[in-house]
Design an enzyme around this catalytic site. Sequence first.
Site: not given
Length: 212
Positions: A19, A49, A53, A55, A59, A161
């Site tokens: 990212f 990450h 992966h 989370d 996070h 999320h």
Amino acid sequence: MNPRIWDISPPVHEGAPVFPGDTPYRQRWAATIAPGCPVNVSEITLSPHVGAHADAPLHYDAEGATIGALDLSPYLGPCRVIHAIARGPLVEWAHIAHAVERLPPRVLVRTYQRAPVDRWDGALAAYAPATIERLAALGAKLIGIDTASIDPADSKTLDSHQVIRRLDLRVLENLVLDEVPEGDYELIALPLKLVTADASPVRAVLRELTSP
């Protein structure tokens, strides 16, 4: 015959995409085999990450649990791979509704024809929050995707999320599902016991289900 195994983890190496702004994978040799030294020992630096992966709630929740504190059971067991390839920026319910009957507790969605393991994709596909809500209503405890995030790359609110947080689900990101047919498997994707971390790399695999 042994059950077939699909490795659904991207390669991790220097240059592996991350990212923008995240810590890339770097490696150096702290010791190398030579006179007086019988071993090679490396030192690595990376974001948790990088690559496939899991989370942790930490996070996306300031008070959330760390990855090392989580129960491992969501990351191991029956799983369904559903194809929603090149269907748009968000995985909507209509894209996966054909494959949700008798849903197991783990769902992985394939959006790429070929995952871009060598480059960052700023136009990655993500989950529509309502899709996650409906999967959870059918009993899903873990969702995964073959992109770097379950939210759009430019999202500042991380709506999907936040659904995960509210419903206490688990998430896997950055999987490689290119060679995996739609269907049911056993998922094995255990995070490391990183007791203060917000995520963990996993070596994610799918194992062919065998008849009893």
